[in-house]
Motif scaffolding. Structure first.
Motif, PDB file in Angstrom:
ATOM      1  N   UNK A  70       0.840  -1.205   0.000  1.00 43.29           N
ATOM      2  CA  UNK A  70       0.000   0.000   0.000  1.00 43.29           C
ATOM      3  C   UNK A  70       0.873   1.252   0.000  1.00 43.29           C
ATOM      4  N   UNK A  71       1.906   1.249   0.820  1.00 45.13           N
ATOM      5  CA  UNK A  71       2.814   2.396   0.853  1.00 45.13           C
ATOM      6  C   UNK A  71       3.465   2.615  -0.507  1.00 45.13           C
ATOM      7  N   UNK A  80       0.557   8.149   5.304  1.00 41.33           N
ATOM      8  CA  UNK A  80       1.193   7.467   6.434  1.00 41.33           C
ATOM      9  C   UNK A  80       2.325   8.293   7.026  1.00 41.33           C
ATOM     10  N   UNK A  81       2.340   8.385   8.340  1.00 40.65           N
ATOM     11  CA  UNK A  81       3.433   9.037   9.071  1.00 40.65           C
ATOM     12  C   UNK A  81       4.358   8.025   9.720  1.00 40.65           C
ATOM     13  N   UNK A  82       3.774   6.946  10.233  1.00 40.88           N
ATOM     14  CA  UNK A  82       4.520   5.966  11.017  1.00 40.88           C
ATOM     15  C   UNK A  82       4.175   4.563  10.520  1.00 40.88           C
ATOM     16  N   UNK A  99      10.734   3.074   1.596  1.00 41.12           N
ATOM     17  CA  UNK A  99       9.496   3.564   2.201  1.00 41.12           C
ATOM     18  C   UNK A  99       9.705   4.223   3.555  1.00 41.12           C
ATOM     19  N   UNK A 100      10.935   4.185   4.067  1.00 42.58           N
ATOM     20  CA  UNK A 100      11.210   4.726   5.396  1.00 42.58           C
ATOM     21  C   UNK A 100      12.208   5.875   5.311  1.00 42.58           C
ATOM     22  N   UNK A 265       9.715   5.996  10.668  1.00 37.92           N
ATOM     23  CA  UNK A 265       9.094   7.169  10.056  1.00 37.92           C
ATOM     24  C   UNK A 265       8.856   6.876   8.579  1.00 37.92           C
ATOM     25  N   UNK A 266       7.641   7.089   8.108  1.00 43.39           N
ATOM     26  CA  UNK A 266       7.342   6.879   6.699  1.00 43.39           C
ATOM     27  C   UNK A 266       8.053   7.931   5.854  1.00 43.39           C
TER      28      UNK A 266
END
Length: 343
Positions: A70-71, A80-82, A99-100, A265-266
């Motif tokens: 999904x990310x 997304x934040x986290x 993704x991070x 963290x995203x």
């Protein structure tokens, strides 16, 4: 393809649902969490964070691999934040996919031991669990004391374990690769396969139930699954916990294999400051106590105690291998399992 009215309505509904979640993400006082943890007790984590900070928590829960996909699909537009997941191997997958984002936080660096965080701050462990050996005390007089012992022919036909694709089994073999090299790890995987009492199947609780039922006499499982049976009523297991022994392996060597629930963290976090504040909160004494008491996990922060049932399993030395190595060796671990025919 024919586009029917129901298809149009379904598409518009999905767009509206995404917009309803994504639009508020830019507002002050919110943090959006994608989590693969599925424990009801985590509700207190979120509500207490809001009570302490006034920051509202929005969250989507799901399978880790589904959330990673999904990310990827959301890309720069992701709300997304986290990202929270279990097992360092999974969080490594998200990091490898870009993704991070790295976090520089004195709070996290000081509270989270070096082995339980990414060397460059891409993720941080917030709770741990040990993968240990369980055995039937009535029938096994000399239980395995090391992971290597699980491959000893004297235990042929006695061991139960999960499938090779299970992330816990991949991480355990990945740690063997890191410590001992590929050849030794392959020999271990072959020996483990040869000692299986049945084809790999089920989850950790199923391995423990198999010991309770006599289907096998030795099993691999994470500690918190066993503690659940001590503190609650787990069908087919709780009545047998007194006759199941626990071995923390490799106490004269590398130490017991541990893994984490991790937070990151995203990469496209719209509420970055709130996200980091939430990540730091997860290492607070109150949050660490929730991990300890809510899901029978080990806290990562020095000075915070596990609950009494977990402590009752005994003290142990944990492997201090940096858990990023589990992700790095994950693909090779799966190849080795495949090569030896471990299903």
């Amino acid at each position: 393809m024919t586009i029917t009215a129901p298809r149009v309505l379904a598409f518009l509904a999905s767009v509206a649902a995404f917009a309803a979640f994504a639009a508020p993400a830019q507002a002050d006082g919110e943090v959006n969490i994608y989590s693969s943890r599925h424990y009801d007790t985590d509700e207190r984590l979120y509500s207490d964070f809001t009570d302490q900070t006034g920051i509202e928590v929005n969250r989507i829960e799901g399978n880790a691999d589904e959330l990673i996909e999904r990310l990827k699909a959301e890309g720069a537009n992701s709300p997304a934040d986290v990202f929270i997941t279990v097992d360092a191997g999974r969080i490594w997958r998200a990091d490898e996919a870009g993704l991070l984002a790295p976090v520089e936080s004195d709070v996290l660096s000081e509270r989270v031991p070096e082995a339980l965080r990414h060397p460059d701050g891409h993720w941080f462990g917030v709770s741990t669990r040990a993968r240990v050996i369980f055995y039937d005390k009535d029938t096994v007089s000399e239980p395995p004391q090391t992971y290597a012992d699980l491959a000893d022919p004297k235990y042929k036909g006695q061991v139960c374990a999960r499938s090779s694709s299970n992330i816990y089994m991949l991480s355990l073999l990945a740690s063997q690769i890191a410590h001992n090299g590929e050849d030794a790890a392959k020999a271990w995987a072959q020996g483990l396969k040869d000692n299986l009492a049945r084809d790999p199947q089920g989850g950790d609780t199923d391995q423990l139930r198999a010991v309770a039922s006599g289907e096998c006499t030795i099993a691999l499982a994470n500690t918190y699954y066993f503690v659940r049976a001590i503190t609650g009523d787990v069908e087919g297991l709780s009545d047998a916990v007194d006759r199941i022994g626990v071995i923390f392996p490799d106490q004269d060597g590398n130490g017991a294999h541990v893994n984490i629930s991790g937070v990151a963290l995203a990469a496209n976090a719209p509420n970055r400051e709130n996200a980091i504040q939430f990540m730091e909160y997860l290492t607070s004494e109150s949050a660490q106590s929730y991990f300890a008491n809510g899901n029978n996990e080990y806290p990562v922060v020095d000075g915070v105690e596990a609950n009494s049932a977990v402590e009752g399993l005994g003290d142990f030395e944990a492997d201090d291998l940096n858990l990023s190595e589990l992700g790095k060796n994950q693909a090779r671990a799966q190849e080795i399992y495949n090569e030896v025919g471990y299903k």
